[in-house]
Design a protein around this motif. Structure first.
Motif, short mmCIF file in Angstrom:
data_model
loop_
_atom_site.label_atom_id
_atom_site.label_comp_id
_atom_site.label_asym_id
_atom_site.label_seq_id
_atom_site.Cartn_x
_atom_site.Cartn_y
_atom_site.Cartn_z
N GLY A 1 0.66 -1.07 0.04
CA GLY A 1 0.00 0.01 -0.02
C GLY A 1 0.93 1.34 0.03
N ASP A 2 0.03 2.52 0.24
CA ASP A 2 0.93 3.85 0.39
C ASP A 2 1.48 3.84 1.78
OD1 ASP A 2 1.82 6.54 0.13
OD2 ASP A 2 -0.37 7.14 0.40
N TRP A 3 2.91 3.79 1.53
CA TRP A 3 3.86 3.97 2.77
C TRP A 3 4.01 5.15 3.16
CZ3 TRP A 3 8.39 6.41 1.39
CH2 TRP A 3 8.70 6.27 0.01
N THR A 4 3.40 6.33 2.49
CA THR A 4 3.50 7.73 3.02
C THR A 4 3.26 7.84 4.29
OG1 THR A 4 3.45 8.21 0.80
CG2 THR A 4 3.08 10.14 2.52
N ALA A 5 2.06 7.52 4.69
CA ALA A 5 1.34 7.69 6.17
C ALA A 5 2.34 7.15 7.13
CB ALA A 5 0.14 7.23 6.33
N ARG A 6 2.78 5.91 7.06
CA ARG A 6 3.44 5.02 8.00
C ARG A 6 4.75 5.90 8.18
NH1 ARG A 6 5.47 0.64 6.33
NH2 ARG A 6 4.47 0.59 4.20
N ARG A 7 5.52 6.29 6.99
CA ARG A 7 6.61 7.12 7.02
C ARG A 7 6.56 8.49 7.76
NH1 ARG A 7 11.39 6.98 5.43
NH2 ARG A 7 12.66 8.77 5.01
N ASN A 8 5.61 9.16 7.30
CA ASN A 8 5.34 10.55 8.33
C ASN A 8 5.25 10.37 9.62
OD1 ASN A 8 5.68 12.17 5.91
ND2 ASN A 8 3.35 12.12 5.52
N ALA A 9 4.20 9.15 10.22
CA ALA A 9 4.16 8.92 11.34
C ALA A 9 5.31 8.60 12.10
CB ALA A 9 3.26 7.92 11.60
N PHE A 10 6.51 7.75 11.40
CA PHE A 10 7.65 7.54 12.10
C PHE A 10 8.47 8.57 12.22
CE2 PHE A 10 12.10 6.69 11.56
CZ PHE A 10 12.45 5.55 12.34
N LEU A 11 8.68 9.51 11.04
CA LEU A 11 9.35 10.76 11.17
C LEU A 11 9.01 11.77 12.37
CD1 LEU A 11 10.34 11.46 7.54
CD2 LEU A 11 11.34 10.09 8.97
N SER A 12 7.65 11.99 12.23
CA SER A 12 7.17 12.94 13.37
C SER A 12 7.52 12.22 14.70
CB SER A 12 5.65 13.20 13.27
OG SER A 12 4.95 13.56 14.16
#
Length: 317
Positions: free
Chosen positions: A47-58
């Motif tokens: 799927g779209d990994w953007t949301a998971r990535r943003n949550a990790f970086l935040s």
């Protein structure tokens, strides 16, 4: 008066470190900071990994999620509009932070049919700068010299090598990643070495932790308790074979190491560079959370490991 570039030029860099120096040198084109740090945090997966990535970086960089999402969205949106420029220049160096972003950018831009409009400056050294860590060390005159002497049109072979590496990295294709590390990259000569350094952040087969934390623990064993800032300087200037972490990225890794029970960070109200770090005692609590190297969560059962004997990524039981 002859100008270096035009208002219809776009300079793309994985940070803002050279932006003012470019202006001081007389560059008048636009500037795009595309600084998604692919050397940390989840990349790829279903799927779209953007949301998971943003949550990790935040979480790990202590940036409010809404602010981070806005900044990321703007950078990616501007990347989609580069075709409007008559001239695009990529400014990069040789480490895995830069090279992974470069691989992503060239993969994204391969279908834009930019032709000779897309040029690359990519170096691993600069005369008189020792140690050379990055373009941010260079003066306006030195950046102008790079622009004049080192700029090259991106070739079909460079697009191809970048895309092969990026897709292998995103998909966690171990055989292809190992092939690239083993055979090297000719068109983008720093890419394979940067990939190798990135994969050395996986747990090692002999000790179970990645290279940055190994070097950090060695500093603490040799010197005793140190401040976070002292550790970062020593790592960057003396021990790290390919310096690539920014200060906040290193701080994020230290916090994760503390969660894993490897180190102890003394409670303090001071800024993080002044906080003391020591090797954890055997009774320290351990609460392992997720930490990602590309598509691999290193704390999941079956995560690949780095074998320092073969210099390859391996799957262990």
């Amino acid at each position: 008066m002859t100008t270096l570039d035009t208002p219809n030029t776009l300079h793309i860099r994985c940070g803002s470190d050279i932006q003012r120096s470019l202006q001081a040198a007389g560059f008048i084109g636009d500037f795009l900071e595309f600084s998604d740090p692919f050397c940390q945090g989840p990349v790829g997966g279903d799927g779209d990994w953007t949301a998971r990535r943003n949550a990790f970086l935040s979480t790990h960089y202590e940036i409010p999620l809404a602010d981070l999402q806005q900044r990321q969205a703007l950078a990616y949106k501007r990347l989609c509009s580069v075709s409007q420029y008559a001239h695009i220049v990529l400014w990069f160096e040789h480490d895995n932070y830069d090279q992974l972003i470069l691989a992503y950018l060239l993969t994204r831009l391969a279908d834009a049919n930019l032709g000779t409009r897309l040029e690359l400056i990519c170096i691993s050294a600069f005369a008189g700068i020792e140690p050379f860590i990055g373009l941010g060390q260079l003066s306006p005159d030195q950046l102008e010299q790079l622009y004049t002497e080192q700029r090259q049109v991106v070739s079909a072979a460079q697009y191809q090598e970048a895309s092969k590496l990026w897709y292998a990295f995103e998909q966690g294709n171990l055989s292809e990643l190992n092939r690239i590390i083993r055979q090297g990259t000719q068109a983008l000569p720093f890419l394979a070495a940067a990939l190798k350094r990135q994969m050395q952040e996986l747990p090692w087969t002999d000790c179970g932790i990645g290279l940055t934390l190994q070097l950090t623990l060695q500093m603490l064993r040799d010197k005793g308790p140190c401040t976070c800032g002292q550790l970062f300087r020593e790592l960057t200037l003396k021990l790290e074979p390919l310096p690539h972490l920014g200060d906040l990225m290193f701080w994020a890794l230290l916090k994760q190491a503390a969660v894993q029970g490897l180190i102890e960070i003394a409670p303090s109200r001071t800024d993080w560079p002044m906080r003391m770090v020591s090797i954890a005692t055997p009774t320290s609590e351990t609460n392992i959370g997720s930490w990602w190297v590309g598509p691999f969560d290193i704390n999941r059962t079956g995560c690949p490991r780095w074998d320092p004997v073969t210099g390859q990524i391996v799957v262990t039981e």
